[in-house]
Design an enzyme around this catalytic site. Structure first.
Site, mmCIF file in Angstrom:
data_model
loop_
_atom_site.group_PDB
_atom_site.id
_atom_site.type_symbol
_atom_site.label_atom_id
_atom_site.label_comp_id
_atom_site.label_asym_id
_atom_site.label_seq_id
_atom_site.Cartn_x
_atom_site.Cartn_y
_atom_site.Cartn_z
ATOM 1 N N HIS A 32 -8.830 5.820 -10.158
ATOM 2 C CA HIS A 32 -7.492 6.401 -10.250
ATOM 3 C C HIS A 32 -6.771 5.948 -11.513
ATOM 4 O O HIS A 32 -5.543 6.017 -11.599
ATOM 5 C CB HIS A 32 -6.673 6.054 -9.008
ATOM 6 C CG HIS A 32 -7.173 6.738 -7.771
ATOM 7 N ND1 HIS A 32 -6.651 6.494 -6.516
ATOM 8 C CD2 HIS A 32 -8.153 7.656 -7.594
ATOM 9 C CE1 HIS A 32 -7.291 7.239 -5.632
ATOM 10 N NE2 HIS A 32 -8.205 7.947 -6.254
ATOM 11 N N ARG B 123 0.929 4.039 2.431
ATOM 12 C CA ARG B 123 1.286 4.826 3.604
ATOM 13 C C ARG B 123 1.636 4.024 4.856
ATOM 14 O O ARG B 123 1.862 4.619 5.901
ATOM 15 C CB ARG B 123 0.145 5.804 3.935
ATOM 16 C CG ARG B 123 -0.155 6.741 2.771
ATOM 17 C CD ARG B 123 -1.194 7.785 3.125
ATOM 18 N NE ARG B 123 -1.565 8.581 1.966
ATOM 19 C CZ ARG B 123 -0.871 9.636 1.538
ATOM 20 N NH1 ARG B 123 0.212 10.014 2.181
ATOM 21 N NH2 ARG B 123 -1.261 10.315 0.471
ATOM 22 N N ASP C 255 -3.584 -1.535 -10.263
ATOM 23 C CA ASP C 255 -2.832 -2.766 -10.554
ATOM 24 C C ASP C 255 -3.524 -3.689 -11.555
ATOM 25 O O ASP C 255 -2.967 -4.720 -11.933
ATOM 26 C CB ASP C 255 -2.544 -3.530 -9.263
ATOM 27 C CG ASP C 255 -3.795 -3.764 -8.409
ATOM 28 O OD1 ASP C 255 -4.877 -4.030 -8.988
ATOM 29 O OD2 ASP C 255 -3.687 -3.687 -7.171
ATOM 30 N N ASP D 23 0.851 -1.175 0.000
ATOM 31 C CA ASP D 23 0.000 0.000 0.000
ATOM 32 C C ASP D 23 0.898 1.240 0.000
ATOM 33 O O ASP D 23 2.110 1.140 -0.133
ATOM 34 C CB ASP D 23 -0.979 -0.022 1.178
ATOM 35 C CG ASP D 23 -0.276 0.030 2.534
ATOM 36 O OD1 ASP D 23 0.941 0.329 2.568
ATOM 37 O OD2 ASP D 23 -0.934 -0.234 3.546
#
Length: 394
Positions: A208, A118, A191, A116
């Protein structure tokens, strides 16, 4: 839905996400009282009392308006017989549930080996030192990319689609489609694993963007390139350049500073961000969050003012439709599949599809995350699930 979670919304209508057929009532605001003249210093006590009564009536008007508009101050009838995963499963198996919307983020792909963004030690932003960026987010900023595309393409080689297999969570969404329940899957991920798992473009809103296609960044050109063309350039460690105008070619993922894809706005007919989608579910729709921690609990009034819609309510006395299952996304989906009677079907689907991917690639290596392997996964007991979800108010 926030990044790192899988949220399934059992939905009643057979049309699109924003359709309100028979699910919401119109709001009729009470008529405001007629304005009163400002009381003078010589008004009688009765006039003063009347003015106070008028002010109270105006306050009642505002209370009623906010109550009806934001759903505040009223106790709604529970949509689920129990605010647990078991209650969600029973609702999904009932005649009341016909359609499901899924909002997904990075958390459904971490067990495939894709980091991920963060997480403090394992997240993508914590491991970019070798690219010598001015700050981690610069690698996904369009302005920086146009001047320095090399760091992004070096990272893209490490994360490029085709090196990872869809997870159990991806195949649970595929199973929803096969059972005729999936309306649409909104994903923040780039992805393409939803496509690899078997979802079609019409099933998806890739909010996105995606690596699936690429375009020349020159506004005078904009030539399109395929996934295979971009892959060949990236793995040759050559910065992809347009064959027509020699400008840089960029995968169709959304960088900071770019607009979300047109399909996102055409499907929701709104300019609000991805995080606002959870608030667009009709008030008569149950909502399930599968995540490692509770999220989306926006204050209803502030959420409305900020354009984020109604926040999730898991624990208050007024909770009536929201359920949080806390833990790994794959485990949560497997637990739900077990309660729905789909566990074996889901496990068989994962095994079959992973074997097919291995045969095509000539590799037998599984995803790094053990949670994605049905042989090693087992759903929690009902007692464990209740403990994980936390006590729900009755």
């Amino acid at each position: 839905m926030t990044s790192g979670s899988c949220s399934s919304l059992p939905y009643r209508c057979s049309s699109c996400f924003r359709c309100r057929h028979g699910t919401e009532q119109s709001v009729t605001a009470p008529r405001a009282p007629a304005p009163r003249p400002w009381p003078s210093r010589t008004d009688s006590d009765s006039d003063t009392e009347g003015g106070a009564a008028g002010g109270e009536a105006e306050m009642d008007f505002l209370r009623n308006l906010f109550s009806q508009t934001l759903g505040l101050g009223t106790q709604k009838e529970r949509l689920l017989d129990d605010l647990t995963l078991e209650g969600v499963a029973r609702y999904m198996l009932s005649e009341r549930c016909h359609r499901v919307i899924c909002l997904v983020g990075a958390g459904i792909s971490t067990s495939a080996g894709i980091p991920d963004f963060r997480s403090p030690s394992t997240g993508l932003y914590a491991n970019l030192q070798k690219y010598h960026l001015p700050y981690p987010e610069a690698i996904f900023e369009i302005g920086y990319f146009k001047k320095h595309p090399e760091p992004f393409f070096a990272l893209a080689k490490e994360l490029y689609p085709g090196q990872f297999k869809p997870t159990l969570c991806h195949y649970f969404i595929r199973l929803l489609k096969e059972k005729g329940m999936l309306v649409r899957c909104y994903t923040q991920n780039i992805d393409t694993l939803e496509r690899v798992a078997g979802l079609q473009p019409e099933d998806l809103v890739e909010a996105h963007g995606t690596f699936y296609t690429s375009h020349c960044i020159s506004p005078l050109c904009g030539r399109e390139y395929t996934l295979s063309w971009m892959k060949e350039k990236i793995f040759s460690e050559v910065t992809p350049k347009c064959e027509k105008c020699q400008s840089v070619v960029k995968p169709d993922i959304v960088f900071f500073g770019e607009n979300l894809p047109a399909r996102f706005f055409s499907c929701i007919q709104s300019v609000q961000p991805f995080a606002s989608l959870i608030g667009k579910a009709p008030l008569s729709t149950p909502r399930l969050l599968i995540n490692k921690e509770k999220t989306g609990q926006t204050d209803p009034f502030l959420g409305m003012m900020m354009g984020l819609g109604g926040g999730m309510d898991f624990d208050s006395k007024k909770a009536y439709r929201d359920v949080a299952w806390l833990g790994d996304c794959d485990q949560g989906c497997l637990a739900l599949a077990d309660l729905l009677g789909w566990k074996k079907e889901l496990e068989d689907l994962v095994r079959k599809e992973h074997a097919s991917i291995d045969a095509q690639s000539g590799s037998g290596s599984p995803n790094p995350g053990t949670a994605a392997s049905p042989r090693k996964s087992s759903p929690p007991t009902k007692e464990e699930a209740r403990t994980t979800e936390g006590e729900k108010p009755q």
